[in-house]
Each structure stands twice: as structure tokens, then as C-alpha cells.
Motif scaffolding. Sequence first.
Motif, PDB file in Angstrom:
ATOM      1  N   VAL A 681     -25.778  26.250  15.244  1.00 30.91           N
ATOM      2  CA  VAL A 681     -26.585  26.495  16.445  1.00 30.91           C
ATOM      3  C   VAL A 681     -27.182  27.904  16.412  1.00 30.91           C
ATOM      4  O   VAL A 681     -28.388  28.096  16.656  1.00 30.91           O
ATOM      5  N   ASP A 682     -26.357  28.908  16.118  1.00 35.26           N
ATOM      6  CA  ASP A 682     -26.873  30.274  16.075  1.00 35.26           C
ATOM      7  C   ASP A 682     -27.948  30.432  15.008  1.00 35.26           C
ATOM      8  O   ASP A 682     -28.958  31.123  15.213  1.00 35.26           O
ATOM      9  N   ALA A 683     -27.741  29.790  13.847  1.00 38.49           N
ATOM     10  CA  ALA A 683     -28.737  29.876  12.779  1.00 38.49           C
ATOM     11  C   ALA A 683     -30.032  29.182  13.179  1.00 38.49           C
ATOM     12  O   ALA A 683     -31.136  29.678  12.881  1.00 38.49           O
ATOM     13  N   ALA A 684     -29.931  28.037  13.847  1.00 34.30           N
ATOM     14  CA  ALA A 684     -31.135  27.314  14.266  1.00 34.30           C
ATOM     15  C   ALA A 684     -31.949  28.127  15.263  1.00 34.30           C
ATOM     16  O   ALA A 684     -33.182  28.218  15.166  1.00 34.30           O
ATOM     17  N   ILE A 685     -31.271  28.750  16.218  1.00 32.12           N
ATOM     18  CA  ILE A 685     -31.974  29.567  17.211  1.00 32.12           C
ATOM     19  C   ILE A 685     -32.628  30.771  16.530  1.00 32.12           C
ATOM     20  O   ILE A 685     -33.792  31.114  16.803  1.00 32.12           O
ATOM     21  N   ALA A 686     -31.871  31.424  15.637  1.00 31.05           N
ATOM     22  CA  ALA A 686     -32.434  32.581  14.920  1.00 31.05           C
ATOM     23  C   ALA A 686     -33.622  32.162  14.060  1.00 31.05           C
ATOM     24  O   ALA A 686     -34.611  32.906  13.954  1.00 31.05           O
ATOM     25  N   LEU A 687     -33.551  30.974  13.452  1.00 31.48           N
ATOM     26  CA  LEU A 687     -34.661  30.482  12.626  1.00 31.48           C
ATOM     27  C   LEU A 687     -35.935  30.360  13.459  1.00 31.48           C
ATOM     28  O   LEU A 687     -37.026  30.757  13.016  1.00 31.48           O
ATOM     29  N   TRP A 688     -35.800  29.840  14.679  1.00 30.52           N
ATOM     30  CA  TRP A 688     -36.992  29.738  15.541  1.00 30.52           C
ATOM     31  C   TRP A 688     -37.488  31.133  15.935  1.00 30.52           C
ATOM     32  O   TRP A 688     -38.678  31.406  15.933  1.00 30.52           O
ATOM     33  N   GLU A 689     -36.566  32.035  16.231  1.00 28.82           N
ATOM     34  CA  GLU A 689     -36.969  33.369  16.678  1.00 28.82           C
ATOM     35  C   GLU A 689     -37.680  34.158  15.577  1.00 28.82           C
ATOM     36  O   GLU A 689     -38.603  34.932  15.867  1.00 28.82           O
ATOM     37  N   VAL A 690     -37.276  33.972  14.321  1.00 29.05           N
ATOM     38  CA  VAL A 690     -37.905  34.763  13.255  1.00 29.05           C
ATOM     39  C   VAL A 690     -39.130  34.066  12.660  1.00 29.05           C
ATOM     40  O   VAL A 690     -40.001  34.737  12.084  1.00 29.05           O
ATOM     41  N   SER A 691     -39.198  32.709  12.800  1.00 28.05           N
ATOM     42  CA  SER A 691     -40.298  31.984  12.148  1.00 28.05           C
ATOM     43  C   SER A 691     -41.260  31.324  13.120  1.00 28.05           C
ATOM     44  O   SER A 691     -42.391  30.996  12.749  1.00 28.05           O
ATOM     45  N   GLY A 692     -40.804  31.074  14.349  1.00 27.75           N
ATOM     46  CA  GLY A 692     -41.646  30.378  15.317  1.00 27.75           C
ATOM     47  C   GLY A 692     -41.729  28.882  15.087  1.00 27.75           C
ATOM     48  O   GLY A 692     -42.448  28.184  15.811  1.00 27.75           O
ATOM     49  N   ARG A 693     -41.002  28.358  14.110  1.00 23.30           N
ATOM     50  CA  ARG A 693     -41.059  26.923  13.805  1.00 23.30           C
ATOM     51  C   ARG A 693     -40.035  26.192  14.667  1.00 23.30           C
ATOM     52  O   ARG A 693     -38.860  26.558  14.713  1.00 23.30           O
TER      53      ARG A 693
END
Length: 780
Positions: A681-693
Amino acid sequence: MFSGIDEVDWASMEHAYGPADDVPELLRGLASDDPAEREAALDGMYGAVHHQGDVYACTLACIPFLFELVVDPGVQDRGGVVELLTSIGGFDLDEDDEAEIDEDEIEGAANYAMAAAAVTAGAGVFFELIADEDPGVRLAAPLALATLHRHPVRVLALLRERLPVEPDEEVRLALVEAAGRVALRHRPLAERVGKWLGLLASRADSPGLRLAALAQLARCSPDGLPGDVVPVVSGLLREMRSAPEESGGREEPAGTGTGAPPGGIPAREDDEPESGPDTTPPPAPAPAPAPAAAAVGSEPVEPTEPVEPVQAVEPAQAVEPAQAVAPEPVAPEAGRCEHVATPTLVGQLRSLSAQENAGRGTPWAADLLRTLHVGLDDRVGDRTALLADQLRSPDRHQRIDAVRMSGGLIRAWRGPYEELVALVGEQLADPEPRLAEAASHVLEELFGLAAPAADALAARLAADPGGWVKTWAGGPPGLGSTVKALARLGDARAVPALAAALEREQVAHDAGFAVGCLGAAARPLAGVLRRRLADVELDENAYDRASPLLAGLTALRAGEATPEVLRVLRGAPEYRGAWLRTAALRALGAFGPAAREAVPELRALVRGPGTASATEAAEALWAVSGDADAVLPVLIEGLQSDQVHDRRSAAVALGALGPRAAVVAPRLRGLLAHDELWLRVDAAIALWEVSGRTRETVAALLTAWEQNRHVRVRVAECLARMGPVPEGSAAAHVLRSELVSVRRHNAMDGGYGSHDIHEDEKLLALCRQALRGAGKGSIP
């Protein structure tokens, strides 16, 4: 008695506290003429031989001797032994449990099965005990039969035959409860039991018995409840309050009054006789003689299946010794054994129960109402209306029960509670300390839902400055529940109490959290928080003294306290030093650019990459300086840590960098398949925050949502930040399903957390926020 007890090799067995060679002494103690010795022996049986429900080899070896005790009329307190046997043999291991047993649990599971078989094999003796001269035995026997006997139709027949001739009100209630237990354990009999309970509920001549029938009907056959169940129950409570005190609400013996036997119902041709394929019912035992001057409720019955269980054991709801009024000593009634005050756990529980029930005409009514509420389940409207009626009762005991049950209802179920909360708030002004204390504890858990009681809380706070801080013998002081309840509402009227608490020699451990709840209203407290932090000695007790102060300064983002926080960061002692440094770094991060004088210190700390402290320092350095180049290498290394907690911290910190950390997107994407759900979950949220995807992120978050309900607030926070969720999307379906659910997402059977209501209400608000303006977003 106890033939062969010395031939058992007790020393080769063990119980919870070591060798079982003391078990013969405990068994003999159960047969002692000394009440204190019997109490201590029973406490030892529960504490060691049947510790927390466990079954050991020595527990199995005790079973024949326990049966000897229960059939010997010369033994006193046999009811307690019947209850012990019921507990030992009443464990149900269903197919799901069997499938989950691992190799280490096989022996324990086998012991449970052998105990159930052994006690069930001897359960026929309980047929005789149902008419025993000792009311305590008659009280325990019905549930033993319902739980343990192999032939439920025979048990039901006996329960029905015994009810009209049983003279003791509490025992009659136990007979009805046992019928409900039979229906729950043997579902094909539920319709038959429900029909009988329905007749009792409508025509029994005792209001307590009618209430008991309704409670069991709600549990085993809720469709049979009357449509107007709330006014019916309210009427029964009024009848019970108006019953003559000298009889405890019990009806006259058979042969007087209306012509119906006590607790019985008039014979009807359409009342289906009890019969079944297994056997013919045994002859009805002869009625036991009525106890002389029986005082119903002198031995309160513990609920067999506790509901709202945390409530029942919450220390804050116990009667404080200084407030307790000891009941007048009374001679034990004929046939009922004397109980003495002992230092054992059993004795202490009995003493607390006696204090709680002192002055109650019907001490069992609370258990009946709790059982009824469990049966009503998700009928929140009916339960709320019933509790509102109870809270308006002239009987303080009923109001105390209603306050506690209100807390249990609101914890587990969503609903409109404004009226109920206002009524709970009214109890704060009552001169009965237990009632006001119970109300403040319930309101403390409600956070924003306590708003209808805000004025009542403020009035209580002003009237009771001595309750602003509570001290305990075994721990640091804490804020009183009224202070916490008002602070959690964000009400500035809590500030004077908090200011006084911060001036005490030892600051309350939860003062910082209360400051955070107050937000801007607590800004005047920044000065005293800073001054007290500057005075903290950096010794082995530094964490306990400094952590509440750091929490308050963090919540206020009081950057002017940077020098004091840096002193703590630099001088943290070895003992709990890591915890203290974490708290200090969080404070500096919350201060942001206002803590710029801490930059050199933070830069030095990030030079030890790969450690939790380096990740925390990097997170703070980013918040203070915005220097992504300095923190990115540290966080990337933290993402590769062997510790899941450290990797989660690094992922969250990388997300805070946003597009400046886009280079780590592949690494974060790789973590979406990790075994640890919270890290995914933390990785998924961070992925959106850094990539916008959003596509990969939303898919991972929705999967986690279904797998673990406790992750839902975190997921909903991210979905709300992403933007309005399009109508018809998978995310919209999940969020709308949550909003229409009546049960709180984090409700637990058997326990609860102090912030559960707050977290669930936060989840609902986030779901609404994410759905607002549906159709305009781009979330798949």
C-alpha cells in the motif's frame, strides 16, 4: 470421595504454572467446609488447571473428580463446579478451526476434544441437578445441559417442564437462556424454541421472564420478535421498576395470583408438545423447596456469552474503591452458600459484582438487555430508541447500563446518534459518580460525534477540576476523560484544563495528543510546552517526560521551539534514545522551514544511510530545507532495507518528494508484489505521488482494500487526493459499498480500540470526498 486421586501421577503433568502436583489439594479444597478455602481452590482451578480456557492433561484427569463433587449434596458451592465443568467441556472445534490447526496445536486440540467427550459423557447428571436443593446448582445446571448434553430435544423438554415449578427468578431466567443456547447450537430446533419463547414473551406473568424470552428470541429467532419490540421492552422495564422491592420483582409461588404457575404460560391446545426422534423426555424432577426469603440476585450471574465485551472489563468503568458503597451484610438464604471476601481473582470479581449490583432490584436485567441488543444486531434504529428510553429512566442503574450499551452500539454500528449522545451528555450532571464517569468515558471515544454533548462536557469540566488529571499507581498520569472528550471535539473550553495539566510536576502522557486535537485553539499552550521541554532532564526517564511535550509542539508546528527540540535530539540518552530522537525529528519536520537552524544537525544524521534514523532525518531535512539531492540517496537505500518497517518509512518519505523522486518509480513498482500488504500500500501510494500514474496504484489499493479492512483509511486518503472518482469505476463501487454498510469497518468481536469510531468516521468522510463531483476524474 476422590477414590484413586492419589494413584494419578499428577507430578508428571503440567498446568499453566508448572508441575500439576498441587491439583489434588485444589480438588480437595473445592470440597472444604471453609468458604475461603473453596474460593481459593476455584480460583486455582481457573488460574492454573483451566488457565484462560486451556485444557491440559491434568485438566482431563480432574474431570471424574469434579463430577464426584457436583453430585455430592454435602459439598457447598457446587454451582461453581458445574460452571467449571461446563467451561472445560464446552469448547466447540468446528470444521474451519480443524482446518487451521497447525502441527504445534495438535496436542491442544486433542485435549479439547477429549475434554468435550468426557464431560458430555457424564452430562446426564445435570438432569438431576436441575431440581437440586441448592439454588446455585439449579442456576448453573440449565446452561450445562444446553451446552453439553447430546440430546437437545430431551433438554428442551426438561427446561419447559421445570420452568413452571421453579421458585427462584434468577434460575427461571437461566432456564430460558439455556433454551436459547440449545436453539443456537442445534439450528433445526430454532423454530420450535422460537415458538415457545414467543409465547413466553407475550404471556408469562413475570416481566423479567418476558424480557428474558425476548432477549433469547432476538438471538435465535429474530423474525419472531414483535414489530413493536421497543415499546414492549420499555413497558417491561417500567413494570420491573415498579415491582415490590421486597420480592425483587419475583412473582408469587404456584397456586396463587392469576392461576398460572410462576413464569408459566396458560396451556393452549395449539402449543406444540416437545418431542423428538432421539428419546422420550424423562419424568419431571420433583420441585425444589422454595428458599426462605429468597433474595433474587444475591449471586449475580456472569453473562455466558459476553456482548460489548470490552465494555464489560474496561477498568475505567469499574467502581472506584473510594466511591463504592459496601452493601449491608445479609445472612445467606436457605440453600444458598455464603461467600466471603478473598484476595483471589474470583473473590475480587465477586466483590466488584456485588458493588456494581448493590441497590439493584433486578441485577440480571442488564445482562438480558445486552443479550437483546446483540440479537437486534444491525437494527440500529430500534436499539437507539430503546437506549434513549433507558437513558430517560428514573432508575440510575438502568441509566448506567444504557450509557455503557450506548458506547457498545456506537462503536460497532453507524447511524444517527445525535439524540442518544445528547442523552448520554445529560448524565454528566448526575450526582452519582459512576453514572457521570461512565458517560464521560463513552463521550471520550466519540471525537466529533460527541458534539451534541459539548455544553454538558464543558459544564462538567468546570465543576470538577479535580478530575482534570488522573493518577495511577503503576504508570504516568493521564488526562481525565472529560478533558479528552472536549479536546477531541476541538473545543477551546478544554484549554484551561490542559494548561493546568502542563504545569503539574509530571505531565500527563496524553497531553500532547489532546493539544493536537484542539489545533489552533491550543496555540497559547506553545510557550508552556517549550518551557517544560527545556527543563526535561536527559536521563533514563527523558522519553516519558519529553514525548508528550514533543507531541504537542509537533501538532502546533511551533518552530520557535527548535532550540529546545535540538537539545533533546543531541542529548537523547541510551535508554529509549531511539524513540526520543524519532519524536524530535518528527517535530523538526513538522516545523518545516521555521526549523532551518536544525539543517546542519540533520545533514550530519543523513550521512549514516541505510538506518531508520537516517530515513527519519532525511524526511525531516526535506521538510525543512527542500534539498532533494541530499535526501534522495538516503531514501533509496532505505527502500532496500531488510526491515519492512524501514522500507515502509522510506516509501512514505519518497512519496513526499513527489516528482523530484520520479527516478525511484521502477523500484516502487517492484514492491507492489511484496508479501507484506502494508508495504504494498505504501509503495503504491508513493508510486502515484512520484509518477502521477493512477492505473497501477488504484488496482493495488483496491486489492488491499478487500484483503484487509484496517488499510481502508489509508487507501481512501489517497483516492480522495487523486481527485473525484468517476461514476461506474471499480473505485466508485468500492467507496459506495462502504458508505451503505451499517457496520463500522473496524468493528471487532471481543475488543475495540479507543480511536475506532474516529477512524471509521474519518473513512466515511474520505469516501464522500473522493466521490464528490463523480464523473470528472480520471481514476480507472
